[in-house]
Scaffold this motif. Sequence first.
Motif, PDB file in Angstrom:
ATOM      1  N   LYS A   4       9.324 -23.641   7.358  1.00 30.32           N
ATOM      2  CA  LYS A   4       8.319 -24.126   6.419  1.00 30.32           C
ATOM      3  C   LYS A   4       8.439 -23.412   5.081  1.00 30.32           C
ATOM      4  CE  LYS A   4       3.406 -25.350   6.419  1.00 30.32           C
ATOM      5  NZ  LYS A   4       2.154 -25.275   7.194  1.00 30.32           N
ATOM      6  N   ILE A   5       8.434 -24.197   4.014  1.00 33.30           N
ATOM      7  CA  ILE A   5       8.644 -23.664   2.671  1.00 33.30           C
ATOM      8  C   ILE A   5       7.464 -24.010   1.770  1.00 33.30           C
ATOM      9  CG2 ILE A   5      10.106 -23.844   0.608  1.00 33.30           C
ATOM     10  CD1 ILE A   5      12.460 -24.295   2.556  1.00 33.30           C
ATOM     11  N   LEU A   6       6.977 -23.001   1.056  1.00 29.65           N
ATOM     12  CA  LEU A   6       5.896 -23.194   0.095  1.00 29.65           C
ATOM     13  C   LEU A   6       6.496 -23.393  -1.292  1.00 29.65           C
ATOM     14  CD1 LEU A   6       2.877 -23.160  -0.719  1.00 29.65           C
ATOM     15  CD2 LEU A   6       3.077 -20.665  -0.944  1.00 29.65           C
ATOM     16  N   ILE A   7       6.179 -24.515  -1.929  1.00 29.71           N
ATOM     17  CA  ILE A   7       6.650 -24.825  -3.284  1.00 29.71           C
ATOM     18  C   ILE A   7       5.507 -24.548  -4.248  1.00 29.71           C
ATOM     19  CG2 ILE A   7       7.521 -26.628  -4.815  1.00 29.71           C
ATOM     20  CD1 ILE A   7       8.461 -28.111  -2.224  1.00 29.71           C
ATOM     21  N   VAL A   8       5.752 -23.688  -5.241  1.00 27.75           N
ATOM     22  CA  VAL A   8       4.708 -23.316  -6.198  1.00 27.75           C
ATOM     23  C   VAL A   8       5.184 -23.643  -7.615  1.00 27.75           C
ATOM     24  CG1 VAL A   8       3.127 -21.519  -6.958  1.00 27.75           C
ATOM     25  CG2 VAL A   8       4.146 -21.384  -4.664  1.00 27.75           C
ATOM     26  N   ASP A   9       4.592 -24.679  -8.201  1.00 22.85           N
ATOM     27  CA  ASP A   9       4.950 -25.092  -9.563  1.00 22.85           C
ATOM     28  C   ASP A   9       3.814 -25.964 -10.098  1.00 22.85           C
ATOM     29  OD1 ASP A   9       6.286 -26.355 -11.913  1.00 22.85           O
ATOM     30  OD2 ASP A   9       8.088 -25.429 -11.049  1.00 22.85           O
ATOM     31  N   ASP A  10       3.533 -25.843 -11.389  1.00 25.33           N
ATOM     32  CA  ASP A  10       2.430 -26.632 -11.948  1.00 25.33           C
ATOM     33  C   ASP A  10       2.893 -27.953 -12.541  1.00 25.33           C
ATOM     34  OD1 ASP A  10       3.764 -25.213 -13.982  1.00 25.33           O
ATOM     35  OD2 ASP A  10       2.035 -25.318 -15.307  1.00 25.33           O
ATOM     36  N   GLU A  12       4.116 -31.530 -11.881  1.00 21.67           N
ATOM     37  CA  GLU A  12       4.117 -32.452 -10.752  1.00 21.67           C
ATOM     38  C   GLU A  12       5.481 -33.084 -10.514  1.00 21.67           C
ATOM     39  OE1 GLU A  12       1.388 -36.091  -9.016  1.00 21.67           O
ATOM     40  OE2 GLU A  12       0.677 -34.882 -10.686  1.00 21.67           O
ATOM     41  N   SER A  13       6.210 -33.379 -11.601  1.00 22.88           N
ATOM     42  CA  SER A  13       7.526 -34.010 -11.446  1.00 22.88           C
ATOM     43  C   SER A  13       8.507 -33.080 -10.729  1.00 22.88           C
ATOM     44  CB  SER A  13       8.103 -34.396 -12.817  1.00 22.88           C
ATOM     45  OG  SER A  13       8.233 -33.251 -13.645  1.00 22.88           O
ATOM     46  N   ILE A  14       8.434 -31.784 -11.029  1.00 21.74           N
ATOM     47  CA  ILE A  14       9.325 -30.818 -10.370  1.00 21.74           C
ATOM     48  C   ILE A  14       8.915 -30.646  -8.913  1.00 21.74           C
ATOM     49  CG2 ILE A  14       9.975 -28.373 -10.295  1.00 21.74           C
ATOM     50  CD1 ILE A  14      10.113 -28.431 -13.314  1.00 21.74           C
ATOM     51  N   VAL A  15       7.607 -30.585  -8.664  1.00 22.40           N
ATOM     52  CA  VAL A  15       7.131 -30.468  -7.282  1.00 22.40           C
ATOM     53  C   VAL A  15       7.615 -31.655  -6.453  1.00 22.40           C
ATOM     54  CG1 VAL A  15       5.085 -30.526  -5.808  1.00 22.40           C
ATOM     55  CG2 VAL A  15       5.123 -29.055  -7.833  1.00 22.40           C
ATOM     56  N   THR A  16       7.496 -32.858  -7.004  1.00 22.25           N
ATOM     57  CA  THR A  16       7.925 -34.067  -6.297  1.00 22.25           C
ATOM     58  C   THR A  16       9.417 -34.014  -5.988  1.00 22.25           C
ATOM     59  OG1 THR A  16       6.205 -35.381  -7.382  1.00 22.25           O
ATOM     60  CG2 THR A  16       8.057 -36.588  -6.410  1.00 22.25           C
ATOM     61  N   LEU A  17      10.220 -33.605  -6.989  1.00 17.78           N
ATOM     62  CA  LEU A  17      11.668 -33.503  -6.820  1.00 17.78           C
ATOM     63  C   LEU A  17      12.023 -32.469  -5.744  1.00 17.78           C
ATOM     64  CD1 LEU A  17      14.543 -34.257  -7.925  1.00 17.78           C
ATOM     65  CD2 LEU A  17      14.300 -32.285  -9.456  1.00 17.78           C
ATOM     66  N   LEU A  18      11.409 -31.298  -5.834  1.00 15.17           N
ATOM     67  CA  LEU A  18      11.697 -30.250  -4.868  1.00 15.17           C
ATOM     68  C   LEU A  18      11.256 -30.641  -3.460  1.00 15.17           C
ATOM     69  CD1 LEU A  18      10.643 -27.082  -6.918  1.00 15.17           C
ATOM     70  CD2 LEU A  18      12.956 -27.656  -6.179  1.00 15.17           C
ATOM     71  N   ALA A  32       1.627 -25.666  -3.800  1.00 18.01           N
ATOM     72  CA  ALA A  32       0.554 -25.029  -4.569  1.00 18.01           C
ATOM     73  C   ALA A  32       0.868 -25.241  -6.039  1.00 18.01           C
ATOM     74  CB  ALA A  32       0.473 -23.542  -4.255  1.00 18.01           C
ATOM     75  N   TYR A  33      -0.159 -25.542  -6.843  1.00 15.85           N
ATOM     76  CA  TYR A  33       0.057 -25.872  -8.254  1.00 15.85           C
ATOM     77  C   TYR A  33      -0.336 -24.744  -9.206  1.00 15.85           C
ATOM     78  CZ  TYR A  33       1.011 -30.656  -6.802  1.00 15.85           C
ATOM     79  OH  TYR A  33       1.570 -31.771  -6.220  1.00 15.85           O
ATOM     80  N   ASN A  34      -0.824 -23.630  -8.672  1.00 15.03           N
ATOM     81  CA  ASN A  34      -1.106 -22.468  -9.531  1.00 15.03           C
ATOM     82  C   ASN A  34      -0.974 -21.197  -8.701  1.00 15.03           C
ATOM     83  OD1 ASN A  34      -3.817 -21.673  -8.392  1.00 15.03           O
ATOM     84  ND2 ASN A  34      -4.333 -23.744  -9.096  1.00 15.03           N
ATOM     85  N   GLY A  35      -0.961 -20.043  -9.381  1.00 22.07           N
ATOM     86  CA  GLY A  35      -0.735 -18.786  -8.696  1.00 22.07           C
ATOM     87  C   GLY A  35      -1.816 -18.397  -7.724  1.00 22.07           C
ATOM     88  N   ALA A  36      -3.060 -18.684  -8.062  1.00 18.81           N
ATOM     89  CA  ALA A  36      -4.172 -18.330  -7.181  1.00 18.81           C
ATOM     90  C   ALA A  36      -4.084 -19.106  -5.866  1.00 18.81           C
ATOM     91  CB  ALA A  36      -5.503 -18.601  -7.877  1.00 18.81           C
ATOM     92  N   GLU A  37      -3.772 -20.392  -5.977  1.00 17.91           N
ATOM     93  CA  GLU A  37      -3.636 -21.230  -4.777  1.00 17.91           C
ATOM     94  C   GLU A  37      -2.459 -20.745  -3.926  1.00 17.91           C
ATOM     95  OE1 GLU A  37      -3.177 -25.988  -3.599  1.00 17.91           O
ATOM     96  OE2 GLU A  37      -2.851 -25.330  -5.675  1.00 17.91           O
ATOM     97  N   ALA A  38      -1.385 -20.334  -4.588  1.00 18.30           N
ATOM     98  CA  ALA A  38      -0.211 -19.833  -3.871  1.00 18.30           C
ATOM     99  C   ALA A  38      -0.559 -18.582  -3.058  1.00 18.30           C
ATOM    100  CB  ALA A  38       0.913 -19.517  -4.847  1.00 18.30           C
TER     101      ALA A  38
END
Length: 234
Positions: A4-10, A12-18, A32-38
């Motif tokens: 399981k891998i956690l993707i952290v980036d704000d 959306e296009s990069i998150v979708t691609l990854l 996760a879309y921000n550091g606090a959520e990560a």
Amino acid sequence: MKKKILIVDDEESIVTLLKYNIEQAGYETEVAYNGAEALEKAAAQTFDLIVLDLMLPEVEGVEVCKRLRQRRIETPILMLTAKDEEFDKVFGLEIGADDYMTKPFSPREVTARIKAILRRVDKKESSGKEELLTVKDLEIYPAQYEAAIKGERLTLTPKEFELLLYLARNLGRVLSRNQLLQYVWNYDFAGDTRIVDVHVSHLREKIEPVTKKPAYIKTVRGLGYKMEDPSKYE
């Protein structure tokens, strides 16, 4: 069971691609879309790897990395940086990242880096059956990722520990900086060996009785470093 891998980036296009490409490579993903959520998700769940953007809202990527390591969350971290962002790779890896990539990147390269990091982790876990390595007053516990000097537990980053362990496993053998880079960081830094020198310096501060006259980690001029057992000189 899938890793399981956690993707952290704000972005959306990069998150979708990854997310798409990482799942196509056979892994499960969480986002996760921000550091606090990560930080919240990394504390609440177990991940096999974190893909972490450098520039994030609320808590920046470097701070996320620092806090995870302070909490002794040792999940491997692949850090992402934009091409125009100032980022010292030595600093990033020093605080606990395992590798880094510069945007823009190809999805194939991302999955290749992820596989390489996870292979390295699996290899180290399978080889971590040794219960104890001792070099005079230094005790190293490979399976626990812990070390002590004169009975006092050392506070080491994951890379400091891996460097210390590799030197101890090769007691008396001269290891070049490039050898250490390849084994500990598993990455070609095109001759940039500062990261080895920085980590050796930090280790000496933690294990040497007299930092300026190291007894354990010796510099071999023009070649690299070697670990010695100070007992043989007593």
